[in-house]
Design a protein around this motif. Structure first.
Motif, PDB file in Angstrom:
ATOM      1  N   GLY A 194      -4.195 -21.803 -17.066  1.00  0.00           N
ATOM      2  CA  GLY A 194      -4.802 -20.911 -16.068  1.00  0.00           C
ATOM      3  C   GLY A 194      -4.993 -21.600 -14.720  1.00  0.00           C
ATOM      4  N   VAL A 195      -5.916 -21.080 -13.946  1.00  0.00           N
ATOM      5  CA  VAL A 195      -6.162 -21.628 -12.608  1.00  0.00           C
ATOM      6  C   VAL A 195      -6.972 -22.911 -12.757  1.00  0.00           C
ATOM      7  CG1 VAL A 195      -7.174 -21.182 -10.348  1.00  0.00           C
ATOM      8  CG2 VAL A 195      -6.247 -19.274 -11.689  1.00  0.00           C
ATOM      9  N   PRO A 196      -6.496 -24.029 -12.193  1.00  0.00           N
ATOM     10  CA  PRO A 196      -7.258 -25.278 -12.352  1.00  0.00           C
ATOM     11  C   PRO A 196      -8.645 -25.175 -11.713  1.00  0.00           C
ATOM     12  CG  PRO A 196      -5.061 -25.694 -11.437  1.00  0.00           C
ATOM     13  CD  PRO A 196      -5.263 -24.217 -11.428  1.00  0.00           C
ATOM     14  N   ASN A 197      -9.644 -25.735 -12.386  1.00  0.00           N
ATOM     15  CA  ASN A 197     -10.995 -25.783 -11.829  1.00  0.00           C
ATOM     16  C   ASN A 197     -11.179 -27.014 -10.957  1.00  0.00           C
ATOM     17  OD1 ASN A 197     -12.111 -23.565 -13.373  1.00  0.00           O
ATOM     18  ND2 ASN A 197     -11.895 -24.895 -15.152  1.00  0.00           N
ATOM     19  N   ASN A 198     -10.465 -28.062 -11.285  1.00  0.00           N
ATOM     20  CA  ASN A 198     -10.706 -29.354 -10.643  1.00  0.00           C
ATOM     21  C   ASN A 198      -9.724 -29.589  -9.511  1.00  0.00           C
ATOM     22  OD1 ASN A 198     -11.407 -30.182 -13.918  1.00  0.00           O
ATOM     23  ND2 ASN A 198     -12.968 -30.329 -12.346  1.00  0.00           N
ATOM     24  N   TYR A 202      -5.384 -28.857  -8.933  1.00  0.00           N
ATOM     25  CA  TYR A 202      -5.125 -27.755  -7.992  1.00  0.00           C
ATOM     26  C   TYR A 202      -4.180 -28.224  -6.886  1.00  0.00           C
ATOM     27  CZ  TYR A 202      -5.939 -23.122  -6.182  1.00  0.00           C
ATOM     28  OH  TYR A 202      -5.755 -21.815  -5.808  1.00  0.00           O
ATOM     29  N   ILE A 203      -4.454 -29.401  -6.338  1.00  0.00           N
ATOM     30  CA  ILE A 203      -3.569 -29.939  -5.289  1.00  0.00           C
ATOM     31  C   ILE A 203      -2.141 -30.070  -5.831  1.00  0.00           C
ATOM     32  CG2 ILE A 203      -3.050 -31.992  -3.895  1.00  0.00           C
ATOM     33  CD1 ILE A 203      -6.041 -32.509  -3.638  1.00  0.00           C
ATOM     34  N   CYS A 204      -2.021 -30.571  -7.062  1.00  0.00           N
ATOM     35  CA  CYS A 204      -0.686 -30.738  -7.670  1.00  0.00           C
ATOM     36  C   CYS A 204       0.060 -29.412  -7.729  1.00  0.00           C
ATOM     37  CB  CYS A 204      -0.822 -31.279  -9.090  1.00  0.00           C
ATOM     38  SG  CYS A 204      -1.214 -33.016  -9.183  1.00  0.00           S
ATOM     39  N   GLN A 205      -0.653 -28.357  -8.103  1.00  0.00           N
ATOM     40  CA  GLN A 205       0.021 -27.055  -8.246  1.00  0.00           C
ATOM     41  C   GLN A 205       0.366 -26.450  -6.883  1.00  0.00           C
ATOM     42  OE1 GLN A 205      -1.652 -24.371 -11.150  1.00  0.00           O
ATOM     43  NE2 GLN A 205      -1.601 -25.931 -12.762  1.00  0.00           N
ATOM     44  N   VAL A 206      -0.411 -26.780  -5.857  1.00  0.00           N
ATOM     45  CA  VAL A 206      -0.025 -26.363  -4.501  1.00  0.00           C
ATOM     46  C   VAL A 206       1.242 -27.122  -4.093  1.00  0.00           C
ATOM     47  CG1 VAL A 206      -0.687 -26.381  -2.050  1.00  0.00           C
ATOM     48  CG2 VAL A 206      -2.380 -25.730  -3.809  1.00  0.00           C
ATOM     49  N   ALA A 207       1.235 -28.429  -4.349  1.00  0.00           N
ATOM     50  CA  ALA A 207       2.367 -29.269  -3.927  1.00  0.00           C
ATOM     51  C   ALA A 207       3.668 -28.819  -4.579  1.00  0.00           C
ATOM     52  CB  ALA A 207       2.074 -30.729  -4.275  1.00  0.00           C
ATOM     53  N   VAL A 208       3.573 -28.367  -5.830  1.00  0.00           N
ATOM     54  CA  VAL A 208       4.800 -28.015  -6.559  1.00  0.00           C
ATOM     55  C   VAL A 208       5.175 -26.541  -6.341  1.00  0.00           C
ATOM     56  CG1 VAL A 208       3.923 -27.279  -8.836  1.00  0.00           C
ATOM     57  CG2 VAL A 208       5.930 -28.807  -8.695  1.00  0.00           C
ATOM     58  N   GLY A 209       4.352 -25.820  -5.578  1.00  0.00           N
ATOM     59  CA  GLY A 209       4.695 -24.443  -5.219  1.00  0.00           C
ATOM     60  C   GLY A 209       4.147 -23.385  -6.156  1.00  0.00           C
ATOM     61  N   ARG A 210       3.314 -23.782  -7.106  1.00  0.00           N
ATOM     62  CA  ARG A 210       2.745 -22.777  -8.024  1.00  0.00           C
ATOM     63  C   ARG A 210       1.583 -22.033  -7.387  1.00  0.00           C
ATOM     64  NH1 ARG A 210       2.029 -25.681 -13.846  1.00  0.00           N
ATOM     65  NH2 ARG A 210       0.767 -23.847 -14.271  1.00  0.00           N
ATOM     66  N   ARG A 211       0.935 -22.617  -6.373  1.00  0.00           N
ATOM     67  CA  ARG A 211      -0.173 -21.952  -5.666  1.00  0.00           C
ATOM     68  C   ARG A 211       0.048 -22.132  -4.172  1.00  0.00           C
ATOM     69  NH1 ARG A 211      -2.993 -20.052  -9.774  1.00  0.00           N
ATOM     70  NH2 ARG A 211      -2.549 -21.275 -11.618  1.00  0.00           N
ATOM     71  N   ARG A 281       4.820 -34.357   1.445  1.00  0.00           N
ATOM     72  CA  ARG A 281       4.853 -32.925   1.773  1.00  0.00           C
ATOM     73  C   ARG A 281       3.464 -32.443   2.170  1.00  0.00           C
ATOM     74  NH1 ARG A 281       7.325 -29.831  -2.980  1.00  0.00           N
ATOM     75  NH2 ARG A 281       8.825 -31.509  -2.804  1.00  0.00           N
ATOM     76  N   ASP A 282       3.444 -31.360   2.932  1.00  0.00           N
ATOM     77  CA  ASP A 282       2.160 -30.808   3.377  1.00  0.00           C
ATOM     78  C   ASP A 282       1.429 -30.163   2.205  1.00  0.00           C
ATOM     79  OD1 ASP A 282       2.349 -31.529   5.949  1.00  0.00           O
ATOM     80  OD2 ASP A 282       3.134 -29.598   6.672  1.00  0.00           O
ATOM     81  N   ILE A 283       0.113 -30.245   2.244  1.00  0.00           N
ATOM     82  CA  ILE A 283      -0.717 -29.506   1.283  1.00  0.00           C
ATOM     83  C   ILE A 283      -1.520 -28.496   2.105  1.00  0.00           C
ATOM     84  CG2 ILE A 283      -2.511 -29.640  -0.500  1.00  0.00           C
ATOM     85  CD1 ILE A 283       0.037 -31.213  -1.213  1.00  0.00           C
ATOM     86  N   PRO A 284      -1.051 -27.244   2.179  1.00  0.00           N
ATOM     87  CA  PRO A 284      -1.802 -26.252   2.954  1.00  0.00           C
ATOM     88  C   PRO A 284      -3.190 -26.041   2.357  1.00  0.00           C
ATOM     89  CG  PRO A 284       0.345 -25.385   2.258  1.00  0.00           C
ATOM     90  CD  PRO A 284       0.139 -26.674   1.541  1.00  0.00           C
ATOM     91  N   TYR A 285      -4.185 -25.955   3.208  1.00  0.00           N
ATOM     92  CA  TYR A 285      -5.542 -25.707   2.707  1.00  0.00           C
ATOM     93  C   TYR A 285      -6.322 -24.888   3.709  1.00  0.00           C
ATOM     94  CZ  TYR A 285      -7.266 -29.351   5.897  1.00  0.00           C
ATOM     95  OH  TYR A 285      -7.571 -30.075   7.011  1.00  0.00           O
ATOM     96  N   GLN A 286      -7.383 -24.249   3.233  1.00  0.00           N
ATOM     97  CA  GLN A 286      -8.345 -23.621   4.133  1.00  0.00           C
ATOM     98  C   GLN A 286      -9.751 -23.922   3.633  1.00  0.00           C
ATOM     99  OE1 GLN A 286      -7.802 -19.379   4.221  1.00  0.00           O
ATOM    100  NE2 GLN A 286      -8.272 -19.118   2.046  1.00  0.00           N
ATOM    101  N   VAL A 287     -10.642 -24.135   4.584  1.00  0.00           N
ATOM    102  CA  VAL A 287     -12.023 -24.417   4.213  1.00  0.00           C
ATOM    103  C   VAL A 287     -12.722 -23.087   3.961  1.00  0.00           C
ATOM    104  CG1 VAL A 287     -14.201 -25.470   4.957  1.00  0.00           C
ATOM    105  CG2 VAL A 287     -12.008 -26.539   5.572  1.00  0.00           C
ATOM    106  N   VAL A 288     -13.341 -22.970   2.792  1.00  0.00           N
ATOM    107  CA  VAL A 288     -14.045 -21.732   2.418  1.00  0.00           C
ATOM    108  C   VAL A 288     -15.502 -22.092   2.113  1.00  0.00           C
ATOM    109  CG1 VAL A 288     -11.907 -20.693   1.536  1.00  0.00           C
ATOM    110  CG2 VAL A 288     -13.426 -21.918  -0.040  1.00  0.00           C
ATOM    111  N   ALA A 289     -16.241 -21.110   1.590  1.00  0.00           N
ATOM    112  CA  ALA A 289     -17.668 -21.334   1.292  1.00  0.00           C
ATOM    113  C   ALA A 289     -17.825 -22.401   0.204  1.00  0.00           C
ATOM    114  CB  ALA A 289     -18.300 -20.030   0.819  1.00  0.00           C
ATOM    115  N   ARG A 290     -19.011 -22.990   0.172  1.00  0.00           N
ATOM    116  CA  ARG A 290     -19.314 -23.956  -0.887  1.00  0.00           C
ATOM    117  C   ARG A 290     -19.214 -23.289  -2.261  1.00  0.00           C
ATOM    118  NH1 ARG A 290     -24.797 -27.134   1.043  1.00  0.00           N
ATOM    119  NH2 ARG A 290     -23.957 -28.043   2.959  1.00  0.00           N
TER     120      ARG A 290
END
Ligand code: NAD
Ligand code: UD1
Length: 338
Positions: A194-198, A202-211, A281-290
């Motif tokens: 499922g969706v990684p909590n940690n 999560y960064i790994c799945q962004v890097a590989v294009g899954r998120r 490679r770039d890791i796209p991110y956005q800062v959201v609420a705590r």
């Protein structure tokens, strides 16, 4: 030693398996695959060059656990088996109590019945909750903020009571900080369902294009760059500590609770940058609420583990990112079906 790894098919257990086999132990893996894949066993065989002794076992099944211990002899148990999602534990606390605490009781019962008196237990920095100061020492106040954390604290206490009742029963509680990285072969690594909590998976799945992008939980924490600070520890360093802990109980015949961390905290954005450099490679991110329940800054004082076990972390954040990326890029969808 002949060692049972309960939950040995999981992320940390699999890495510990490799180190323990390399140190010459005979190691048996038991798991119910509730949060792991049978595919890991073939990979462990590839790394070690030996078939992996495996026993399907659900720790919630007391009769099965007793029966298994009755048929086997072990010198020690390393107990990784637990459910570990904080959010899920808030939604389904009874499942967490049943699996983690009930399962541990069954395990301890099986050990006691058959005279197995050495235990290494996977605890967590979660037992410190929101610590009053950092670095956190083992004698810091313990306070839990969610059902998952409560199970870890209760399990430490149950094990402590058993040690008090039987002077020949010895346990080491290992309080992990934030495990990250993978075996250098790229054959085993973290494979969350499922969706990684940690953060790292999560960064790994962004890097590989899954998120698409990482959500950074809060940019207004009182830290160096406003993002949360944690003590990330390479899973191979962590794995080595289990072998050292087993040597400790065999040699010293004493009980121990120690932190396993590097002693250095880094922020979410520092980890994102280190990963982007390692993976080129770039890791796209956005800062959201705590994220509710999060804290600003947690890192270990790992000096007791050094004094008592002779252990200290050797691998830094570059190695964690490089190895996590090697695993993820070679296995974009995680383990193959067995
Ligand atoms: P994981 O989920 O990858 O591994 C746990 C393994 O235990 C899985 O293979 C799962 O199938 C098995 N398991 C769970 N319940 C079981 C049961 N009733 N019977 C048999 N097997 C069962 O988790 P991990 O990251 O390898 O963590 C290992 C241990 O370390 C856990 O106890 C966890 O709470 C603790 N811990 C993990 C972290 C972390 O961030 N990964 C941090 C601190 C502590
Ligand atoms: C989490 C658990 C904790 C457990 C530890 C190790 C919670 C509330 N706590 O702690 O009980 O012991 O893992 O397994 O889940 N982050 C993001 N975006 C993400 C994911 C995380 O910004 O998508 C941030 C977090 O806000 C935090 C840092 O990254 O600042 C690390 O988060 P995480 O990997 O979940 O670990 P912990 O919060 O330390």
């Amino acid at each position: 030693m002949r060692i049972l790894l309960c939950g040995g098919a999981g992320y940390i257990g699999a890495h510990a398996y490799v180190v323990l086999v390399e140190r010459g132990h005979e190691v048996i893996v038991a798991d119910n695959f509730s949060n792991s894949s049978p595919g890991v066993l073939g990979r462990l065989q590839q790394i070690t060059g030996q078939p992996v002794p495996f026993q399907p076992l659900d720790l919630r099944d007391r009769e099965a656990v007793s029966g298994f211990f009755g048929r086997q002899h072990f010198d020690a148990v390393v107990h990784f088996a637990a459910l570990k999602s904080v959010g899920e534990s808030c939604e389904r606390p009874l499942d967490y109590f049943h699996n983690n605490i009930g399962g541990t009781l069954n395990l301890l019962h099986g050990m006691q019945q058959t005279g197995v008196r050495r235990l290494v237990f996977s605890s967590s920095a979660t037992v410190y909750g929101d610590p009053a100061s950092v670095p956190v020492r083992e004698d810091a106040r313990l306070q839990v903020t969610n059902p998952y954390g409560r199970t870890k604290l209760v399990m430490e206490e149950l094990i402590g009571d058993l040690c008090l009742s039987d002077p020949d029963f010895h346990a080491v509680n290992l309080r992990y900080f934030n495990p990250a990285g993978a075996h250098a072969s790229g054959l085993i690594g973290e494979d969350p369902g499922g969706v990684p909590n940690n953060l790292m998976p999560y960064i790994c799945q962004v890097a590989v294009g899954r998120r698409e992008r990482l959500s950074v939980f809060g940019g207004d924490w009182p830290t160096l760059d406003g993002t949360g600070v944690r003590d990330y520890i390479h899973v191979m360093d962590l794995a080595r500590a289990h072998a050292d802990a087993l040597d400790f109980v065999a040699r010293e015949r004493r009980n121990l609770t120690v932190n396993l961390g590097t002693g250095h905290g880094i922020s979410v954005l520092q980890l994102v940058k280190a990963f982007a450099d390692a993976a080129a490679r770039d890791i796209p991110y956005q800062v959201v609420a705590r994220r509710p329940g999060d804290v600003a800054e947690v890192y270990a004082d790992p000096s007791l583990a050094h004094r008592m076990l002779g252990w200290r972390a050797e691998l830094g954040v570059e190695a964690m990112c490089r190895d996590a990326w090697r695993w993820q890029s070679l296995n974009p969808q995680g383990y193959p079906a067995a």
